[in-house]
Design an enzyme around this catalytic site. Structure first.
Site, PDB file in Angstrom:
ATOM      1  N   HIS A 322      41.072  18.369  45.910  1.00 48.07           N
ATOM      2  CA  HIS A 322      40.245  18.113  47.086  1.00 48.07           C
ATOM      3  C   HIS A 322      39.809  16.659  47.211  1.00 48.07           C
ATOM      4  O   HIS A 322      39.488  16.218  48.324  1.00 48.07           O
ATOM      5  CB  HIS A 322      39.021  19.027  47.079  1.00 48.07           C
ATOM      6  CG  HIS A 322      39.307  20.409  47.554  1.00 48.07           C
ATOM      7  ND1 HIS A 322      39.814  21.389  46.728  1.00 48.07           N
ATOM      8  CD2 HIS A 322      39.170  20.991  48.772  1.00 48.07           C
ATOM      9  CE1 HIS A 322      39.977  22.508  47.436  1.00 48.07           C
ATOM     10  NE2 HIS A 322      39.597  22.292  48.665  1.00 48.07           N
ATOM     11  N   GLY A 323      39.761  15.926  46.142  1.00 44.58           N
ATOM     12  CA  GLY A 323      39.359  14.536  46.273  1.00 44.58           C
ATOM     13  C   GLY A 323      39.272  13.828  44.939  1.00 44.58           C
ATOM     14  O   GLY A 323      39.011  14.444  43.897  1.00 44.58           O
TER      15      GLY A 323
END
Length: 463
Positions: A322-323
């Site tokens: 996700h990041g």
């Protein structure tokens, strides 16, 4: 270009559909490929070669896999190549600066940052191309010898930027259908889904998300505990309607083109457990990790200790997907802990409960989204959590309840099955006039909001 923009709705989409519908049957995939390239290149033309390399690289690796079916050593090396190729591109653009920052902090070095712009949708289309090549390796699909057909699958504009993650084996048959790929009833259903998704994004996600934006501007140190919880609830609703709105629009656009994309959300906030939540939230991502990572690692077939280790690996990587930030890794570890606790101790009590499992699940879901939302540093995250769990004074929640209360209440109601049941009832009972009128009102109100709004990107475009 984003779906919830006047440019897309009134210019790109009508022209793209006209080109696609008017194209001869055998050229429909080429038409889809070209309009999708234009869609992607509108704001990301400098990174189009990255996507092109992804398509061409996986195309040839799959061809070589097909030609070397009786050479296991060659096939294993090709498997390593596809993993290095796809994950290497994703790692380089998304995670290089994260590791440089942490190496500098750990060893006192001063390595310069690359400051690369993340190519739009790279987290999604690299997973899609990699799943295609892995399926060829496993013998589940034949190598695609028409590079235009493979390219149309990868760059298909409805699902290109933020999913749902569509596997090649799920649409391969549809790509080969040239005549009668779509029907008027499917186009009609697709239009309805697109309007519903647009309303989710514009009328709910954007309006509720303004509350969370206000809190970030005020600063976490200045808010009261009630306002911190109100903000966490607002982000919980915002991210759901933002991402499920995009997915609903994508599924609707797919139907207009004659493709059936998988469901990505199934009312996740009515879950009775965290396990249930992840069966309902971003279903194509969790399905991808289950099929291509969890099961190959051994799944639950090698004893409880190995199963817990597999869960740990999967959820740390899910968070990191996700990041490139510590809060996302923490978010993944948070869900690993919750899922493990449920698997070991809470499965039976949750199955027997009636009301408390819903309260339990919602509490930990909101806390999880708080970890996800505060991505500006661990200091800010610690400050926000101190506001959540240590009663503190600060800016009152009263003003924000008055300003956003109706939007929050509407969001809560729309997180339940009742609005969906109302719409499906209109569809089942053939109340066409009422259904069309309902969709028309939603569309007009959404367009009115778009005319008066500023830039409104989807949250998952960052990933």
């Amino acid at each position: 270009m984003i779906f919830s923009s006047l440019l897309f709705i009134f210019r790109f989409l009508p022209i793209a559909l006209a080109i696609y519908y008017l194209a001869p049957a055998k050229l429909k995939n080429l038409a889809l490929f070209l309009v999708s390239i234009f869609f992607y290149s509108w704001g990301e033309v400098r990174y189009f070669p990255i996507m092109l390399a992804c398509i061409v690289g996986n195309y040839f690796i799959a061809i070589f896999l097909g030609k070397n079916q009786d050479k296991p050593t060659v096939r294993r090396w090709l498997l390593v190549l596809t993993l290095v190729f796809n994950l290497g591109m994703l790692f380089f653009f998304k995670y290089t600066d994260f590791f440089i920052i942490n190496i500098n902090a750990l060893f006192g070095t001063s390595i310069g940052l690359l400051r690369l712009t993340l190519p739009l949708g790279i987290s999604f289309y690299t997973f899609q191309t990699m799943s295609y090549t892995l399926d060829v390796y496993r013998g589940e699909v034949e190598p695609e010898r028409n590079i235009i057909d493979l390219g149309a699958y990868v760059v298909m504009f409805p699902q290109l930027i933020a999913g749902p993650i569509v596997l090649y084996k799920d649409v391969a048959a549809q790509l080969k259908v040239h005549k009668n790929r779509y029907t008027l009833s499917e186009i009609d259903a697709g239009i309805g889904l697109f309007v519903l998704g647009l309303a989710k994004k514009v009328l709910l996600a954007n309006s509720i998300g303004a509350l969370w934006d206000d809190i970030k501007v005020l600063g976490y140190a200045n808010i009261s505990t009630p306002l911190a919880w109100l903000g966490a609830i607002a982000f919980t609703l915002q991210i759901y309607f933002d991402f499920s709105g995009y997915s609903t629009m994508a599924i609707g656009l797919g139907k207009m083109l004659g493709f059936n994309f998988p469901l990505n959300f199934n009312l996740p906030y009515i879950s009775r457990s965290i396990t249930d939540f992840w069966r309902r939230w971003h279903m194509t991502l969790s399905g991808w990790f289950r099929e291509y990572l969890y099961i190959p690692l051994g799944g639950n077939r090698r004893g409880m200790k190995r199963q817990v280790l597999n869960l740990f690996i999967v959820w740390c990587l899910t968070g990191f997907w996700h990041g490139a930030n510590w809060n996302f890794l923490l978010w993944g570890f948070y869900y690993f802990v919750l899922l493990t606790v449920e698997k070991l101790w809470l499965h039976k009590p949750l199955a027997k409960g009636k009301i408390w499992p819903h309260i339990y699940a919602l509490f930990f879901i909101v806390v999880g989204w708080a970890i996800f939302a505060v991505d500006t540093g661990m200091g800010d995250l610690a400050m926000f959590f101190s506001k959540l769990f240590i009663p503190q004074s600060g800016i009152s929640a009263g003003y924000f309840v008055r300003n956003y209360g109706l939007s929050l209440l509407l969001g809560i109601v729309c997180s339940t099955p009742y609005p969906g049941r109302f719409y499906h009832k209109l569809c089942r009972q053939k109340k066409e006039v009422l259904r069309i009128a309902f969709l028309a009102v939603l569309l007009l109100v959404s367009i009115a909001y778009l005319v008066d709004s500023t830039y409104n990107p989807f949250i998952y475009f960052r990933f």
